[in-house]
Design a protein around this motif. Structure first.
Motif, PDB file in Angstrom:
ATOM      1  N   MET A   1     -10.724 -18.070  -0.258  1.00  0.00           N
ATOM      2  CA  MET A   1     -10.135 -16.801  -0.713  1.00  0.00           C
ATOM      3  C   MET A   1     -10.144 -15.812   0.438  1.00  0.00           C
ATOM      4  SD  MET A   1     -11.360 -14.433  -3.928  1.00  0.00           S
ATOM      5  CE  MET A   1     -10.427 -12.978  -4.389  1.00  0.00           C
ATOM      6  N   ILE A   2      -9.082 -15.027   0.547  1.00  0.00           N
ATOM      7  CA  ILE A   2      -9.003 -14.031   1.625  1.00  0.00           C
ATOM      8  C   ILE A   2      -9.412 -12.652   1.112  1.00  0.00           C
ATOM      9  CG2 ILE A   2      -7.192 -15.308   2.823  1.00  0.00           C
ATOM     10  CD1 ILE A   2      -5.202 -13.227   1.739  1.00  0.00           C
ATOM     11  N   TRP A   3      -9.788 -11.796   2.067  1.00  0.00           N
ATOM     12  CA  TRP A   3     -10.172 -10.430   1.748  1.00  0.00           C
ATOM     13  C   TRP A   3      -8.933  -9.543   1.655  1.00  0.00           C
ATOM     14  CZ3 TRP A   3     -15.478  -8.817   1.678  1.00  0.00           C
ATOM     15  CH2 TRP A   3     -16.390  -9.803   2.063  1.00  0.00           C
ATOM     16  N   LYS A   4      -8.947  -8.617   0.738  1.00  0.00           N
ATOM     17  CA  LYS A   4      -7.959  -7.544   0.686  1.00  0.00           C
ATOM     18  C   LYS A   4      -8.735  -6.275   0.377  1.00  0.00           C
ATOM     19  CE  LYS A   4      -3.389  -6.308  -1.093  1.00  0.00           C
ATOM     20  NZ  LYS A   4      -2.240  -6.758  -1.945  1.00  0.00           N
ATOM     21  N   LEU A   5      -8.937  -5.463   1.398  1.00  0.00           N
ATOM     22  CA  LEU A   5      -9.830  -4.321   1.293  1.00  0.00           C
ATOM     23  C   LEU A   5      -9.112  -3.078   0.796  1.00  0.00           C
ATOM     24  CD1 LEU A   5     -11.782  -4.684   4.665  1.00  0.00           C
ATOM     25  CD2 LEU A   5     -12.510  -5.454   2.394  1.00  0.00           C
TER      26      LEU A   5
ATOM     27  N   LEU B   1      -4.545  -4.861   9.339  1.00  0.00           N
ATOM     28  CA  LEU B   1      -5.308  -4.371  10.474  1.00  0.00           C
ATOM     29  C   LEU B   1      -6.195  -5.519  10.935  1.00  0.00           C
ATOM     30  CD1 LEU B   1      -5.821  -1.763  12.120  1.00  0.00           C
ATOM     31  CD2 LEU B   1      -7.680  -1.235  10.535  1.00  0.00           C
ATOM     32  N   ALA B   2      -6.020  -5.934  12.181  1.00  0.00           N
ATOM     33  CA  ALA B   2      -6.764  -7.077  12.726  1.00  0.00           C
ATOM     34  C   ALA B   2      -6.589  -8.313  11.851  1.00  0.00           C
ATOM     35  CB  ALA B   2      -8.241  -6.725  12.867  1.00  0.00           C
ATOM     36  N   GLY B   3      -5.410  -8.452  11.259  1.00  0.00           N
ATOM     37  CA  GLY B   3      -5.114  -9.615  10.445  1.00  0.00           C
ATOM     38  C   GLY B   3      -5.617  -9.543   9.016  1.00  0.00           C
ATOM     39  N   THR B   4      -6.281  -8.457   8.653  1.00  0.00           N
ATOM     40  CA  THR B   4      -6.806  -8.291   7.295  1.00  0.00           C
ATOM     41  C   THR B   4      -5.900  -7.343   6.509  1.00  0.00           C
ATOM     42  OG1 THR B   4      -9.085  -8.628   8.036  1.00  0.00           O
ATOM     43  CG2 THR B   4      -8.782  -7.503   5.922  1.00  0.00           C
ATOM     44  N   GLU B   5      -5.627  -7.707   5.259  1.00  0.00           N
ATOM     45  CA  GLU B   5      -4.833  -6.835   4.404  1.00  0.00           C
ATOM     46  C   GLU B   5      -5.668  -5.647   3.943  1.00  0.00           C
ATOM     47  OE1 GLU B   5      -1.806  -8.506   1.565  1.00  0.00           O
ATOM     48  OE2 GLU B   5      -3.136 -10.249   1.745  1.00  0.00           O
ATOM     49  N   LEU B   6      -5.088  -4.446   4.065  1.00  0.00           N
ATOM     50  CA  LEU B   6      -5.763  -3.228   3.638  1.00  0.00           C
ATOM     51  C   LEU B   6      -4.849  -2.446   2.703  1.00  0.00           C
ATOM     52  CD1 LEU B   6      -7.739  -3.863   5.999  1.00  0.00           C
ATOM     53  CD2 LEU B   6      -7.739  -1.424   6.518  1.00  0.00           C
TER      54      LEU B   6
ATOM     55  N   LYS C   1      -7.019  -2.043  -8.065  1.00  0.00           N
ATOM     56  CA  LYS C   1      -7.120  -3.329  -8.763  1.00  0.00           C
ATOM     57  C   LYS C   1      -5.733  -3.940  -8.943  1.00  0.00           C
ATOM     58  CE  LYS C   1      -9.284  -6.394 -11.508  1.00  0.00           C
ATOM     59  NZ  LYS C   1     -10.465  -7.200 -11.163  1.00  0.00           N
ATOM     60  N   MET C   2      -4.769  -3.132  -9.378  1.00  0.00           N
ATOM     61  CA  MET C   2      -3.415  -3.621  -9.606  1.00  0.00           C
ATOM     62  C   MET C   2      -2.741  -4.052  -8.313  1.00  0.00           C
ATOM     63  SD  MET C   2      -2.451  -0.683 -12.447  1.00  0.00           S
ATOM     64  CE  MET C   2      -0.689  -1.014 -12.497  1.00  0.00           C
ATOM     65  N   ALA C   3      -3.176  -3.466  -7.189  1.00  0.00           N
ATOM     66  CA  ALA C   3      -2.622  -3.831  -5.882  1.00  0.00           C
ATOM     67  C   ALA C   3      -3.225  -5.116  -5.341  1.00  0.00           C
ATOM     68  CB  ALA C   3      -2.837  -2.695  -4.887  1.00  0.00           C
ATOM     69  N   GLY C   4      -4.173  -5.694  -6.064  1.00  0.00           N
ATOM     70  CA  GLY C   4      -4.760  -6.971  -5.653  1.00  0.00           C
ATOM     71  C   GLY C   4      -5.957  -6.877  -4.739  1.00  0.00           C
ATOM     72  N   CYS C   5      -6.574  -5.699  -4.644  1.00  0.00           N
ATOM     73  CA  CYS C   5      -7.744  -5.565  -3.774  1.00  0.00           C
ATOM     74  C   CYS C   5      -8.885  -6.440  -4.278  1.00  0.00           C
ATOM     75  CB  CYS C   5      -8.197  -4.109  -3.716  1.00  0.00           C
ATOM     76  SG  CYS C   5      -7.026  -3.024  -2.882  1.00  0.00           S
ATOM     77  N   THR C   6      -9.621  -7.019  -3.352  1.00  0.00           N
ATOM     78  CA  THR C   6     -10.797  -7.821  -3.703  1.00  0.00           C
ATOM     79  C   THR C   6     -12.077  -7.002  -3.622  1.00  0.00           C
ATOM     80  OG1 THR C   6     -11.091  -8.555  -1.407  1.00  0.00           O
ATOM     81  CG2 THR C   6      -9.715  -9.933  -2.852  1.00  0.00           C
TER      82      THR C   6
ATOM     83  N   ILE D   1     -13.720  -2.741  -2.508  1.00  0.00           N
ATOM     84  CA  ILE D   1     -13.429  -1.333  -2.223  1.00  0.00           C
ATOM     85  C   ILE D   1     -14.507  -0.766  -1.311  1.00  0.00           C
ATOM     86  CG2 ILE D   1     -13.275   0.992  -3.193  1.00  0.00           C
ATOM     87  CD1 ILE D   1     -12.099  -0.180  -5.713  1.00  0.00           C
ATOM     88  N   VAL D   2     -14.064  -0.122  -0.244  1.00  0.00           N
ATOM     89  CA  VAL D   2     -14.970   0.617   0.637  1.00  0.00           C
ATOM     90  C   VAL D   2     -14.627   2.094   0.509  1.00  0.00           C
ATOM     91  CG1 VAL D   2     -15.745   1.023   2.997  1.00  0.00           C
ATOM     92  CG2 VAL D   2     -15.202  -1.305   2.237  1.00  0.00           C
ATOM     93  N   SER D   3     -15.610   2.878   0.121  1.00  0.00           N
ATOM     94  CA  SER D   3     -15.454   4.319  -0.036  1.00  0.00           C
ATOM     95  C   SER D   3     -15.996   5.026   1.203  1.00  0.00           C
ATOM     96  CB  SER D   3     -16.220   4.779  -1.280  1.00  0.00           C
ATOM     97  OG  SER D   3     -16.508   6.157  -1.218  1.00  0.00           O
ATOM     98  N   ILE D   4     -15.196   5.936   1.736  1.00  0.00           N
ATOM     99  CA  ILE D   4     -15.636   6.782   2.847  1.00  0.00           C
ATOM    100  C   ILE D   4     -15.679   8.212   2.326  1.00  0.00           C
ATOM    101  CG2 ILE D   4     -15.194   7.517   5.213  1.00  0.00           C
ATOM    102  CD1 ILE D   4     -15.624   4.536   5.031  1.00  0.00           C
ATOM    103  N   SER D   5     -16.809   8.883   2.483  1.00  0.00           N
ATOM    104  CA  SER D   5     -16.894  10.240   1.940  1.00  0.00           C
ATOM    105  C   SER D   5     -17.846  11.096   2.770  1.00  0.00           C
ATOM    106  CB  SER D   5     -17.362  10.204   0.480  1.00  0.00           C
ATOM    107  OG  SER D   5     -18.586   9.526   0.362  1.00  0.00           O
ATOM    108  N   ALA D   6     -17.560  12.393   2.783  1.00  0.00           N
ATOM    109  CA  ALA D   6     -18.470  13.355   3.405  1.00  0.00           C
ATOM    110  C   ALA D   6     -19.618  13.641   2.439  1.00  0.00           C
ATOM    111  CB  ALA D   6     -17.726  14.640   3.740  1.00  0.00           C
TER     112      ALA D   6
END
Length: 289
Positions: free
Chosen positions: A1-5, A43-48, A75-80, A82-87
């Motif tokens: 299985m491949i990653w989709k971030l 990005l670098a061959g990974t789907e984002l 989820k509907m976009a097929g992400c496997t 989730i990485v959250s970036i926050s202040a």
């Protein structure tokens, strides 16, 4: 299985330079529209899939974000994952502005937000004892270190309602609870990700000392923005490093079994479920419904 971030960009991170094969996608979920268009690419061959949490131009305050639509859209976009970036603000002296924290626990003090996809007609109770994916959090921390960030691995994030910053008494109270950082956006985001069976990790970027540190000026927007500019540059590089790391890594199920979190969570008997709600829930829970 491949990653989709799925990447949720918080304050100061409103786009993701370096993406290739870019396409924009406007999404409507059963819970309405997310904060903005999704930006899909590689990005670098990974789907984002990138989503700005506060929308274009930071138009949405924390208590007006449609968290359910944001998670459902990814989820509907097929992400496997989730990485959250926050202040965030720091509640400890050693977590100085400019430091990154790979959060592993939460205390939720939000008050006005809908925190579940499930409603009357189909009840479910997922476990959030371990609210982040340990593997994804470790990879995100590795990526941030590779980007040159000082990283603290593990920490408790106090999620406050906002949009105002804390009083000194509140800030002191949260410190007495042993919290490490404070922010306004990771809840109910992390809860909803678990209901959607999406492994979730959060990198919190320290911008200030909240209000407890009387040796420092109380937090305000200009102070946050000054640190955020540097943090955001490192965050973008961190995402690129993360994409490189997983590009040739086979994606196996998360160590905590997050992809099957709903297997034993739905408690409403099939005959008692509201068919309209069930149809709505298929967007995030179709595997079990």
């Amino acid at each position: 299985m491949i990653w989709k971030l799925g990447i949720i960009g918080g304050s100061g991170l409103y786009d993701l330079p370096g993406l290739e094969n870019i396409r924009k996608q406007a999404v409507e979920t059963p819970w309405g529209a997310p904060s903005g268009e999704l930006t899909l690419g590689t990005l670098a061959g990974t789907e984002l899939v990138f989503l700005p949490r506060h929308g274009p131009g930071h138009r949405l305050p924390p208590n007006h974000i449609n968290f359910r639509a944001n998670i459902a859209a990814l989820k509907m976009a097929g992400c496997t994952d989730i990485v959250s970036i926050s202040a965030c603000g720091s509640l400890k002296e050693e977590l100085h502005p400019g430091r990154f924290v790979a959060v592993d626990q939460y205390i939720d003090r939000t008050t006005s937000r809908v925190n579940s996809f499930f409603e009357a007609g189909c009840a479910a109770h997922v476990s959030v004892a371990e609210p982040v994916c340990s593997r994804l959090a470790g990879l995100a921390a590795d990526a941030a270190e590779a980007a040159g960030a000082p990283v603290t691995r593990g920490g408790t994030y106090l999620a406050m309602e906002g949009p105002q910053f804390s009083s000194r008494a509140e800030s002191a109270l949260y410190r007495s609870w042993g919290c490490d950082v404070i922010g306004m956006t990771n809840m109910p985001e992390a809860r909803l990700a678990r209901e959607a069976e999406l492994p979730y990790a959060s990198i919190a970027m320290v911008t200030d000392y909240d209000s407890w540190n009387e040796k420092e000026a109380a937090v305000d927007v200009p102070a946050v923005l000054a640190v955020m500019a540097q943090n955001s540059r490192i965050a973008r590089t961190s995402i690129a490093r993360l994409a490189e790391m997983v590009s040739d890594m086979d994606r196996t199920p998360s160590p905590q079994g997050i992809e099957t979190a709903l297997d034993t969570a739905i408690i409403t008997a099939p005959h008692a479920r509201d068919p309209v709600l069930v149809e709505k829930l298929r967007a995030i829970a179709g595997r079990v419904l």
